[in-house]
Design a protein around this motif. Structure first.
Motif, PDB file in Angstrom:
ATOM      1  N   SER A 182       0.684  -1.242   0.050  1.00 39.21           N
ATOM      2  CA  SER A 182      -0.098   0.070  -0.029  1.00 39.21           C
ATOM      3  C   SER A 182       0.983   1.258   0.145  1.00 39.21           C
ATOM      4  O   SER A 182       1.785   1.392   0.899  1.00 39.21           O
ATOM      5  CB  SER A 182      -0.948   0.030   1.142  1.00 39.21           C
ATOM      6  N   LEU A 183       0.582   2.150  -0.805  1.00 40.04           N
ATOM      7  CA  LEU A 183       1.149   3.561  -0.848  1.00 40.04           C
ATOM      8  C   LEU A 183       0.632   4.593   0.215  1.00 40.04           C
ATOM      9  O   LEU A 183       1.007   5.576   0.043  1.00 40.04           O
ATOM     10  CB  LEU A 183       1.268   4.049  -2.402  1.00 40.04           C
ATOM     11  N   VAL A 184      -0.294   4.168   0.823  1.00 36.81           N
ATOM     12  CA  VAL A 184      -0.931   5.171   1.700  1.00 36.81           C
ATOM     13  C   VAL A 184      -0.088   5.999   2.742  1.00 36.81           C
ATOM     14  O   VAL A 184       0.038   6.937   2.815  1.00 36.81           O
ATOM     15  CB  VAL A 184      -2.203   4.436   2.609  1.00 36.81           C
ATOM     16  N   PRO A 185       1.040   5.124   3.032  1.00 34.31           N
ATOM     17  CA  PRO A 185       1.909   5.903   4.145  1.00 34.31           C
ATOM     18  C   PRO A 185       2.585   6.976   3.245  1.00 34.31           C
ATOM     19  O   PRO A 185       3.004   8.049   3.739  1.00 34.31           O
ATOM     20  CB  PRO A 185       3.121   4.874   4.637  1.00 34.31           C
ATOM     21  N   LEU A 186       2.697   6.636   2.133  1.00 38.43           N
ATOM     22  CA  LEU A 186       3.419   8.010   1.197  1.00 38.43           C
ATOM     23  C   LEU A 186       2.309   8.961   0.903  1.00 38.43           C
ATOM     24  O   LEU A 186       2.800  10.349   1.084  1.00 38.43           O
ATOM     25  CB  LEU A 186       3.723   7.347  -0.307  1.00 38.43           C
ATOM     26  N   LEU A 187       1.043   8.794   0.636  1.00 39.06           N
ATOM     27  CA  LEU A 187       0.211   9.677   0.627  1.00 39.06           C
ATOM     28  C   LEU A 187       0.014  10.463   1.900  1.00 39.06           C
ATOM     29  O   LEU A 187      -0.450  11.718   1.993  1.00 39.06           O
ATOM     30  CB  LEU A 187      -0.952   9.055   0.410  1.00 39.06           C
ATOM     31  N   ASP A 188       0.296   9.658   2.942  1.00 39.62           N
ATOM     32  CA  ASP A 188       0.412  10.308   4.185  1.00 39.62           C
ATOM     33  C   ASP A 188       1.564  11.202   4.665  1.00 39.62           C
ATOM     34  O   ASP A 188       1.528  11.842   5.929  1.00 39.62           O
ATOM     35  CB  ASP A 188      -0.010   9.296   5.130  1.00 39.62           C
ATOM     36  N   GLY A 189       2.584  11.264   3.870  1.00 36.91           N
ATOM     37  CA  GLY A 189       3.883  11.881   4.136  1.00 36.91           C
ATOM     38  C   GLY A 189       4.731  11.386   4.954  1.00 36.91           C
ATOM     39  O   GLY A 189       5.799  11.926   5.332  1.00 36.91           O
ATOM     40  N   GLU A 190       4.404  10.148   5.128  1.00 35.00           N
ATOM     41  CA  GLU A 190       5.351   9.122   5.963  1.00 35.00           C
ATOM     42  C   GLU A 190       6.512   8.320   5.321  1.00 35.00           C
ATOM     43  O   GLU A 190       7.521   7.975   5.825  1.00 35.00           O
ATOM     44  CB  GLU A 190       4.438   8.133   6.737  1.00 35.00           C
ATOM     45  N   GLY A 191       6.414   8.083   4.260  1.00 34.52           N
ATOM     46  CA  GLY A 191       7.522   7.313   3.446  1.00 34.52           C
ATOM     47  C   GLY A 191       7.329   6.027   3.464  1.00 34.52           C
ATOM     48  O   GLY A 191       6.681   5.390   4.537  1.00 34.52           O
ATOM     49  N   ILE A 192       8.129   5.192   2.855  1.00 29.31           N
ATOM     50  CA  ILE A 192       8.161   3.957   2.802  1.00 29.31           C
ATOM     51  C   ILE A 192       9.439   3.592   2.127  1.00 29.31           C
ATOM     52  O   ILE A 192      10.066   4.445   1.513  1.00 29.31           O
ATOM     53  CB  ILE A 192       7.058   3.200   1.950  1.00 29.31           C
ATOM     54  N   SER A 193      10.102   2.439   2.840  1.00 31.10           N
ATOM     55  CA  SER A 193      11.375   1.955   2.378  1.00 31.10           C
ATOM     56  C   SER A 193      11.548   1.719   1.021  1.00 31.10           C
ATOM     57  O   SER A 193      10.616   1.115   0.195  1.00 31.10           O
ATOM     58  CB  SER A 193      11.826   0.804   3.153  1.00 31.10           C
ATOM     59  N   PRO A 194      12.582   2.233   0.578  1.00 34.80           N
ATOM     60  CA  PRO A 194      12.662   2.127  -1.198  1.00 34.80           C
ATOM     61  C   PRO A 194      12.943   0.435  -1.385  1.00 34.80           C
ATOM     62  O   PRO A 194      13.560  -0.382  -0.706  1.00 34.80           O
ATOM     63  CB  PRO A 194      14.114   2.649  -1.353  1.00 34.80           C
ATOM     64  N   GLN A 195      12.174  -0.095  -2.301  1.00 37.00           N
ATOM     65  CA  GLN A 195      12.198  -1.319  -2.968  1.00 37.00           C
ATOM     66  C   GLN A 195      12.442  -1.139  -4.427  1.00 37.00           C
ATOM     67  O   GLN A 195      12.013  -0.446  -5.185  1.00 37.00           O
ATOM     68  CB  GLN A 195      10.976  -2.112  -2.693  1.00 37.00           C
ATOM     69  N   PRO A 196      13.339  -2.266  -4.850  1.00 31.90           N
ATOM     70  CA  PRO A 196      13.793  -2.073  -6.360  1.00 31.90           C
ATOM     71  C   PRO A 196      12.286  -2.836  -7.199  1.00 31.90           C
ATOM     72  O   PRO A 196      11.550  -3.407  -6.656  1.00 31.90           O
ATOM     73  CB  PRO A 196      14.877  -3.076  -6.574  1.00 31.90           C
ATOM     74  N   VAL A 197      12.283  -2.167  -8.520  1.00 29.03           N
ATOM     75  CA  VAL A 197      11.099  -2.701  -9.307  1.00 29.03           C
ATOM     76  C   VAL A 197      11.851  -3.613 -10.207  1.00 29.03           C
ATOM     77  O   VAL A 197      12.545  -3.185 -11.146  1.00 29.03           O
ATOM     78  CB  VAL A 197      10.295  -1.542  -9.912  1.00 29.03           C
ATOM     79  N   TYR A 198      11.283  -4.927 -10.499  1.00 35.15           N
ATOM     80  CA  TYR A 198      11.596  -5.948 -11.283  1.00 35.15           C
ATOM     81  C   TYR A 198      10.643  -5.905 -12.417  1.00 35.15           C
ATOM     82  O   TYR A 198       9.415  -5.978 -12.450  1.00 35.15           O
ATOM     83  CB  TYR A 198      11.724  -7.099 -10.573  1.00 35.15           C
ATOM     84  N   ALA A 199      11.023  -5.731 -13.669  1.00 32.60           N
ATOM     85  CA  ALA A 199      10.271  -6.186 -15.033  1.00 32.60           C
ATOM     86  C   ALA A 199      10.983  -6.878 -15.999  1.00 32.60           C
ATOM     87  O   ALA A 199      12.079  -7.427 -15.855  1.00 32.60           O
ATOM     88  CB  ALA A 199      10.176  -4.522 -15.770  1.00 32.60           C
ATOM     89  N   GLU A 200       9.896  -7.819 -16.592  1.00 32.08           N
ATOM     90  CA  GLU A 200      10.349  -8.861 -17.608  1.00 32.08           C
ATOM     91  C   GLU A 200       9.813  -8.532 -19.138  1.00 32.08           C
ATOM     92  O   GLU A 200       8.766  -7.954 -19.098  1.00 32.08           O
ATOM     93  CB  GLU A 200       9.870 -10.068 -17.123  1.00 32.08           C
TER      94      GLU A 200
END
Ligand SMILES: [Zn+2]
Length: 458
Positions: free
Chosen positions: A334-352
């Motif tokens: 969930s991105l709700v912490p970002l929307l709330d200004g709290e931030g989330i730990s960075p995670q890489p994005v994998y694509a194929e």
């Protein structure tokens, strides 16, 4: 109490009451709009030199804008399937267009219809045909035989919206206009100086597009921008309709894309142009993502977020904003912490890359189209592993157009990024395709739009 804690309390009350009574810390409805083939850097809200997206710009200005949103496969059905299940195409077994979403998948629409939402999808092209399984959970699924312009799709979507009562709804609208061939109406074309007719004029991207002259390339890019502007106008019309019906304030509005597009950047090295699915560069993976939150959510109304996010994050985010726990095996968060200004730990994005057809595996149309290929995007780097081509490493922030391959100069980064991909691949099992035969008419319609499909064994 933080905004998010208040939201969760609101959700608990909502769940206890069993019905939506307004306010309560959750969005009532969801309108999700997907612009096919729309790369983020061609929208004016992301700094493009032309005003291609005035209506989406306005949503972003008043709402939340995500500057580092990525697709997980630059192909239409796999990307939408990831959006609707929070599962990677590799785990879902949907690794190309024409490979049906398995009936065992638990989709966002299924989750919402179980909760009493009215659910409807209005799609604009055959890659999302109901027989390919994305219709799961939708009470109403509206599609053209092959494709249709966005104004027809949004008119039908608004007709459906006008027929709804007081209950909650999930409305999904898919606009296909920015997908080749580019053939926007004259009013949009003249704005960008694009010629009439289909653009680009020639298209055999897997073999060679190098016969496109510089003038033809320029015209085709102008025509692409015109299509984005036309799709943006349809977004605006949907928002106006929502407003006129008095539903805007209750509705979580999200605009995104399934994947981007390679324009003329790869003509010289690969003879490849105006398509997607075969390369994993940022231009095919980086997508727009904007959200407009209802006031009832008690979250900041606006924000700009540069944290890496992906299509997998949408379903858990929507569920939390709608006041529903995520009961599906979501890979995203969930991105709700970002929307709330709290931030989330960075995670890489994998694509194929899309799975090649059996025919392409036996005899690749081009030398670079062989083998599997994955990419990983981190905060600093975008890395594409070696498939039929040498590995590529780009400075994600310093070289967003990915013009300088640093793989040879930074072998230690290449090794680190390759280890990330190897570990991810090892921990994400390759799901078998559903094995459900696809209607020959659907396959034929896909081929008519230029998609590579495999007969009766997709
Ligand atoms: Zn697409």
């Amino acid at each position: 109490m933080s905004h998010r804690a208040a939201l969760l309390c609101g959700l608990a009350a909502l769940l206890a009451s069993g019905c939506f009574e307004g306010g309560g810390g959750a969005a009532k409805n969801l309108l999700l709009i997907s612009l096919d083939t729309t790369r983020a850097d061609h929208l004016s809200l992301y700094g493009y030199e032309h005003v291609t997206s005035p209506r989406i710009d306005a949503v972003a200005a008043a709402g939340h804008r995500f500057d580092a949103a990525y697709s997980v496969m630059p192909s239409t059905l796999p990307a939408h399937a990831a959006m609707f299940t929070s599962l990677h195409p590799r785990e879902l077994g949907v690794r190309g267009n024409g490979m049906p979403v398995p009936s065992t998948a638990y989709t966002l629409a299924e989750r919402l219809v179980e909760q009493g939402f009215a659910t409807a999808a209005f799609v604009s092209a055959v890659p999302l045909h109901a027989r390919l399984g994305l219709d799961q959970g939708f009470q109403h699924y509206d599609e053209p035989p092959v494709k249709r312009p966005g104004n027809e799709t949004r008119t039908r979507a608004l007709d459906w919206l006008r027929r709804q009562g007081e209950g909650r709804f999930f409305l999904f609208v898919h606009l296909y206009d920015p997908h080749t061939w580019y053939e926007a109406p004259e009013s949009a074309r003249t704005r960008f100086g694009a010629p009439g007719g289909r653009q680009p004029p020639a298209r055999d991207f897997l073999r060679d597009a190098s016969d496109l002259s510089p003038a033809m390339r320029k015209d085709a890019i102008a025509a692409y921008d015109a299509e984005i502007h036309f799709a943006d106008a349809q977004v605006g019309a949907l928002l106006d309709g929502l407003e006129a019906l008095g539903l805007r304030e209750d509705t979580l509005v999200v605009v995104t894309s399934d994947h981007g597009e390679t324009l003329d950047e790869l003509i010289d090295p690969y003879g490849y142009a105006f398509d997607h699915g075969e390369f994993l560069h940022g231009r095919e993976l980086r997508i727009p993502l904007v959200m407009s939150l209802p006031p009832a959510l008690d979250l900041p109304a606006s924000g700009v977020h540069d944290t890496l996010v992906s299509l997998l994050d949408l379903m858990p985010t929507f569920l939390e904003l709608l006041g529903l726990p995520c009961t599906a095996p979501c890979l995203g968060r969930s991105l709700v912490p970002l929307l709330d200004g709290e931030g989330i730990s960075p995670q890489p994005v994998y694509a194929e890359r899309r799975r090649l057809t059996e025919e392409e595996r036996r005899a690749p149309p081009s030398p670079w189209l062989q083998g599997d290929e994955m990419s990983v995007t981190s905060e600093d780097w975008h890395f594409v592993e070696a498939g039929g081509r040498p590995p590529e490493l780009f400075d994600r922030l310093g070289d967003p157009q990915e013009t300088r391959n640093l793989a040879a100069a930074r072998p230690e980064v290449v090794a680190r990024m390759q280890r990330l991909i190897d570990a991810w691949r090892a921990s994400h099992a390759l799901a078998e395709a559903s094995g459900v035969p696809v209607d020959p008419e659907v396959l034929e319609a896909l081929r008519s739009l230029g998609y590579a499909t495999e007969g009766d064994a997709p």
